[in-house]
Design a protein around this motif. Structure first.
Motif, PDB file in Angstrom:
ATOM      1  N   LYS A 167       0.858  -1.183   0.000  1.00  0.00           N
ATOM      2  CA  LYS A 167       0.000   0.000   0.000  1.00  0.00           C
ATOM      3  C   LYS A 167       0.894   1.231   0.000  1.00  0.00           C
ATOM      4  CE  LYS A 167      -3.681   2.549   1.100  1.00  0.00           C
ATOM      5  NZ  LYS A 167      -4.511   3.053   0.084  1.00  0.00           N
ATOM      6  N   SER A 168       0.572   2.219  -0.844  1.00  0.00           N
ATOM      7  CA  SER A 168       1.339   3.459  -0.923  1.00  0.00           C
ATOM      8  C   SER A 168       0.552   4.605  -0.309  1.00  0.00           C
ATOM      9  CB  SER A 168       1.668   3.796  -2.378  1.00  0.00           C
ATOM     10  OG  SER A 168       2.530   2.843  -2.912  1.00  0.00           O
ATOM     11  N   TYR A 169       1.252   5.447   0.425  1.00  0.00           N
ATOM     12  CA  TYR A 169       0.661   6.623   1.037  1.00  0.00           C
ATOM     13  C   TYR A 169       1.420   7.845   0.538  1.00  0.00           C
ATOM     14  CZ  TYR A 169      -1.317   3.242   4.293  1.00  0.00           C
ATOM     15  OH  TYR A 169      -1.982   2.184   4.834  1.00  0.00           O
ATOM     16  N   PHE A 170       0.694   8.927   0.237  1.00  0.00           N
ATOM     17  CA  PHE A 170       1.293  10.178  -0.189  1.00  0.00           C
ATOM     18  C   PHE A 170       1.153  11.169   0.959  1.00  0.00           C
ATOM     19  CE2 PHE A 170      -0.214   8.064  -4.028  1.00  0.00           C
ATOM     20  CZ  PHE A 170       0.959   8.038  -4.770  1.00  0.00           C
ATOM     21  N   VAL A 171       2.291  11.614   1.487  1.00  0.00           N
ATOM     22  CA  VAL A 171       2.303  12.492   2.659  1.00  0.00           C
ATOM     23  C   VAL A 171       2.827  13.860   2.241  1.00  0.00           C
ATOM     24  CG1 VAL A 171       3.144  12.778   5.010  1.00  0.00           C
ATOM     25  CG2 VAL A 171       2.777  10.477   4.102  1.00  0.00           C
ATOM     26  N   ALA A 172       2.026  14.889   2.492  1.00  0.00           N
ATOM     27  CA  ALA A 172       2.416  16.259   2.167  1.00  0.00           C
ATOM     28  C   ALA A 172       3.313  16.815   3.275  1.00  0.00           C
ATOM     29  CB  ALA A 172       1.180  17.132   2.008  1.00  0.00           C
ATOM     30  N   PRO A 173       4.250  17.706   2.926  1.00  0.00           N
ATOM     31  CA  PRO A 173       5.156  18.264   3.936  1.00  0.00           C
ATOM     32  C   PRO A 173       4.453  19.042   5.050  1.00  0.00           C
ATOM     33  CG  PRO A 173       6.007  18.696   1.757  1.00  0.00           C
ATOM     34  CD  PRO A 173       4.646  18.126   1.581  1.00  0.00           C
ATOM     35  N   HIS A 174       3.317  19.692   4.755  1.00  0.00           N
ATOM     36  CA  HIS A 174       2.655  20.473   5.802  1.00  0.00           C
ATOM     37  C   HIS A 174       2.114  19.574   6.910  1.00  0.00           C
ATOM     38  CE1 HIS A 174      -1.576  19.593   4.747  1.00  0.00           C
ATOM     39  NE2 HIS A 174      -1.124  19.524   3.501  1.00  0.00           N
ATOM     40  N   ILE A 175       1.791  18.326   6.604  1.00  0.00           N
ATOM     41  CA  ILE A 175       1.344  17.384   7.625  1.00  0.00           C
ATOM     42  C   ILE A 175       2.516  17.010   8.530  1.00  0.00           C
ATOM     43  CG2 ILE A 175       0.459  15.052   7.999  1.00  0.00           C
ATOM     44  CD1 ILE A 175      -1.153  15.454   5.416  1.00  0.00           C
ATOM     45  N   LEU A 176       3.681  16.826   7.942  1.00  0.00           N
ATOM     46  CA  LEU A 176       4.871  16.491   8.734  1.00  0.00           C
ATOM     47  C   LEU A 176       5.325  17.670   9.587  1.00  0.00           C
ATOM     48  CD1 LEU A 176       6.814  14.526   5.990  1.00  0.00           C
ATOM     49  CD2 LEU A 176       5.564  13.583   7.926  1.00  0.00           C
ATOM     50  N   LEU A 177       5.178  18.890   9.063  1.00  0.00           N
ATOM     51  CA  LEU A 177       5.581  20.080   9.823  1.00  0.00           C
ATOM     52  C   LEU A 177       4.692  20.307  11.048  1.00  0.00           C
ATOM     53  CD1 LEU A 177       6.497  22.526   6.954  1.00  0.00           C
ATOM     54  CD2 LEU A 177       8.023  21.697   8.741  1.00  0.00           C
ATOM     55  N   GLU A 178       3.448  19.811  11.010  1.00  0.00           N
ATOM     56  CA  GLU A 178       2.579  19.924  12.178  1.00  0.00           C
ATOM     57  C   GLU A 178       3.054  19.029  13.319  1.00  0.00           C
ATOM     58  OE1 GLU A 178      -1.302  18.862  10.835  1.00  0.00           O
ATOM     59  OE2 GLU A 178      -1.566  20.713   9.700  1.00  0.00           O
ATOM     60  N   ARG A 179       3.718  17.920  12.984  1.00  0.00           N
ATOM     61  CA  ARG A 179       4.094  16.920  13.991  1.00  0.00           C
ATOM     62  C   ARG A 179       5.560  16.971  14.401  1.00  0.00           C
ATOM     63  NH1 ARG A 179       0.886  11.926  11.155  1.00  0.00           N
ATOM     64  NH2 ARG A 179      -1.145  12.907  11.290  1.00  0.00           N
TER      65      ARG A 179
END
Length: 73
Positions: free
Chosen positions: A34-46
């Motif tokens: 399964k592939s997931y596409f993660v945007a940088p703004h989601i990572l910057l929140e965490r």
């Protein structure tokens, strides 16, 4: 418009602040593929922007099969 893969450098040297809004992190589960596409703004929140991507890659969990190990990105 298709995605065009771009290499920023070695994965242990890339910091979160080097990603732009146009970038996308593709995380793939080796168990169920399964592939997931993660945007940088989601990572910057965490995570902090100076943190290397390699240091939080182990935090990814597959939502389909629950795999926590060896998520490739």
């Amino acid at each position: 418009m298709p995605y065009e893969p771009v290499t920023l450098g070695f994965k242990f040297a890339i910091r979160l602040k080097q990603l732009t809004a146009r970038d996308v992190l593709v995380v793939t589960c080796p168990s169920c593929h399964k592939s997931y596409f993660v945007a940088p703004h989601i990572l910057l929140e965490r995570y902090h922007e100076h943190r290397p991507i390699e240091s939080f890659a182990s935090d990814f969990v597959c939502k389909r099969c629950g795999n926590r190990h060896d998520m490739s990105w």
